[in-house]
Design an enzyme around this catalytic site. Structure first.
Site, short mmCIF file in Angstrom:
data_model
loop_
_atom_site.label_atom_id
_atom_site.label_comp_id
_atom_site.label_asym_id
_atom_site.label_seq_id
_atom_site.Cartn_x
_atom_site.Cartn_y
_atom_site.Cartn_z
N THR B 163 55.14 108.52 -69.11
CA THR B 163 54.46 107.64 -68.14
C THR B 163 55.10 107.95 -66.79
OG1 THR B 163 55.88 105.78 -68.76
CG2 THR B 163 53.71 105.87 -69.78
N THR B 200 58.91 101.53 -71.89
CA THR B 200 58.67 101.71 -73.30
C THR B 200 59.40 102.95 -73.73
OG1 THR B 200 56.49 100.75 -73.13
CG2 THR B 200 56.94 102.04 -75.08
N GLU B 289 65.19 104.51 -64.16
CA GLU B 289 64.59 104.40 -62.84
C GLU B 289 65.62 104.29 -61.73
OE1 GLU B 289 60.38 102.49 -64.06
OE2 GLU B 289 62.22 101.36 -64.30
N SER B 417 50.11 98.38 -52.15
CA SER B 417 48.93 98.24 -51.28
C SER B 417 47.67 98.13 -52.14
CB SER B 417 48.80 99.46 -50.38
OG SER B 417 48.66 100.60 -51.19
#
Lengths: 417, 417
Positions: B163, B200, B289, B417
């Site tokens: 992902t 995940t 991340e 946005s």
């Protein structure tokens, strides 16, 4: 360790109206500049009770609590307070035998000055940990502070115990307690961190009511559930967390000392105490590092109140939920995740989730009627309420947190020159 | 929900040397572009076992697990795998009855194509949660995929299940297992998040060894402790975490099927499996991340191994420890804090703390010999090791985490946005 330089702006969540704290009979206070770490500001607070006050306290659950916490915890059973010494800038935690000697020296000096026993003196330190603390300046300041202490400027006291707090935290309640007008004043500090220390939450609450120490302890232990034990900034627990309460018994009325839980005054006082502690606790969250949104998490329908609290704290501590709120994103999928990981009973297909008054999910899927635009506008507000109904029973809980922003990382992690 | 636009750069912690995965007898694979969410990239993986493979799996502990996880968990006891369907872009989680029908439809179609029973087909989905998933495109692609599936390009398979991963995660081991040369190949994805979904972790591991399903399950359940259950990026647990292992029994050797834990091959195979899983798990953390530092936490001297793990995870999940590492700050005070809040037995005055080979604290206070400059240089390295000795017993644990940077907040919280 070197100090970092960060531009400090006052939290956008600070209370717009500051409460004026009235003087409170039976307690005198003085502040001073000990220069332990900060320059040109008060960093030492001496609270004096000329006549013995009742005392209660709750402390960090850390297995590595500081020697100050250890001293307070051990002294509580004596049930009498004559003085409290609080310093900011050094937590005197993880400083070994030297640290223990420092605590003892301060306690001994204060007891000497006030003609008290050592277990009638309470102490709290907040700031850097692991740095030996030089107590000599504190010892030389205390005698004069005891003389000039007066029936107090509470705001000044709240300022003296700040570390990286961006505003002082004060709260007061004045109410009729079954025929006698009594006052509770409280101050708190929290959410501040300066390398290499950690968040320390300190709070001191004083009432002029006449309440026995064991009763005061019972009230405080109950009231802490819905206030200081229901908030989280980053799930990290300090070694020095300290909440103490004192009762001077100097209120003008002539009611006898409160010594029994069945006394009708117990519940009246407890309710006001709970409200004041919640007020202070919310101020701590609102000053959470980098916070831009206050998050209230309401969980209903859990199997028990404890289960509800576990789920609520799992949501309130989830970095993914907290970053979503920072991003003004009504990310209910992350709320489902946090419910699921809490480890207590929950059924995916019974969950209902609201953000504010907007229901986003029901019966295990997205609410077909949910209007993304309306919710988007709501998410820009400062106070965000997440409500989850578990659909299993009557257990409920309410906790508070703040969002996780880049400023949090900057305050706690930016490279220091 | 709208999509956010974030410049994606490959994690600075990606493995410099990518392992080349050899073909593995008995398993064929194909990928396709189903366009579930992503455009111009494969997002669907079909794994086919022409002859029944043994199977084992471990899944999320979330109380709100996805229907895909539920199907796999229920099918395991049958002990036979003929196919696996994995899609990226939609987790089909928290999608109610509709989501259950989607899972059933895909499983049914795959079973039909492969002439298998439904409990011989395994399924995993990763991506957005709460969005109904349209399975029609998947159903129309599967028949052709089954035909063209070949003894695989494992890297392509690893890419198809990504992902927001910034690099595909693959690992392989080839070894002599008591007279027979066998291979284990594995792929994983993790640490990726796209609103409104959550991290995940998916991993699929295949060996050509002949191993009975119950023995495979036993090996996998043991090996997961020191690998996937010893990593954390942000303490948030997905509803869809899935680790599955298959054994085709097609290795060239002629040894009998492994059906007994006392077989000497058990420990040889288990050791290699553990090493491969740790390899994949570390790749997941390295793609955490915003990660810039890999953190290894070693705890020794706890009362039990479980206590050591609890303490290690408390350190590895602490936002204050993780931001300190991001700031390249050897903030051992926060390590003390994390030990203290873990809730298991610890004694402040017995702790010893190292960062890398540098001892920073001993016997409850700062190490007098510690050289701040040397430690400062060490903290700039990509791989940081924190070691804590509790000083109470023989319990030990090792876990991995990554630092908490502003990029983490940006990826998960920036206004979209």
């Amino acid at each position: 360790m070197k100090e970092r330089v960060i531009a400090v702006r006052i939290s956008p969540l600070y209370p717009k109206m500051r409460q004026e704290l009235p003087p409170l009979s039976g307690v005198r206070m003085a502040t001073a500049e000990a220069g332990i770490k900060y320059k040109n500001r008060a960093d030492l607070l001496f609270i004096v009770f000329d006549e013995p006050a009742s005392v209660a306290g709750v402390f960090t659950r850390s297995k590595c609590s500081s020697t100050s916490v250890d001293h307070c915890r051990e002294s509580l059973s004596h049930g009498i307070a004559k003085g409290v010494v609080v310093n900011a800038g050094n937590a005197n935690a993880f400083t070994g035998r030297k640290g223990e000697r420092t605590t003892k020296a301060i306690v001994h000096a204060a007891a000497d000055i006030l003609g008290a026993k050592e277990n009638e003196i309470f102490i709290a330190s907040t700031g850097v940990i692991g740095e030996p603390m030089d107590e000599s300046r504190i010892l030389s300041l205390l005698p004069d502070m005891a003389v000039r202490a007066k029936e107090g400027d509470w705001l000044e006291a709240a300022r003296a115990i700040m570390t990286t707090d961006t505003f002082p935290k004060v709260a007061t309640r004045r109410f009729n307690c079954c025929g006698e007008v009594v006052i509770i004043n409280g101050i708190a500090k929290g959410a501040g961190m300066i390398a290499p220390d950690m968040a320390t939450m300190l709070s001191f609450v004083v009432s002029d009511a006449a309440i026995a120490s064991d009763i005061l302890q019972s009230m405080l232990s109950e009231a802490v559930h819905g206030s200081f034990n229901a908030i989280t900034v980053d799930s990290d627990t300090s070694t020095s967390d300290t909440l103490m309460m004192f009762a001077t018994g100097k209120a003008k009325g002539s009611l006898p000392r409160l010594t029994n839980k069945s006394d009708p005054r117990y519940s009246v006082f407890s309710e006001q105490l709970g409200s004041l502690l919640r007020d202070l606790a919310l101020q701590v969250v609102c000053d959470g590092e980098g916070a831009r949104h206050l998050i209230e998490v309401n969980v209903t329908g859990a199997t028990t109140d404890d289960a509800a609290k576990t789920i609520a704290m799992s949501i309130a501590n989830s970095p993914l939920v907290k970053t979503a709120i920072a991003g003004e994103d009504a990310n209910w999928g992350r709320v489902v995740m946090a419910v699921g990981k809490a480890g207590v009973e929950a059924d995916r297909d019974l969950l209902t989730i609201w953000f504010g008054e907007y229901r986003l999910a029901i019966n295990g899927e997205r609410d077909p009627d949910y209007n993304e635009e309306e919710v988007g506008a709501y998410m820009k507000e400062k106070n965000i309420m997440i409500r989850v109904d578990i659909g299993l029973g009557g257990g409920k809980a309410r906790v508070w947190s703040c969002d996780l922003t880049k400023e949090y990382v900057a305050i706690n992690g930016d490279y220091r020159s």
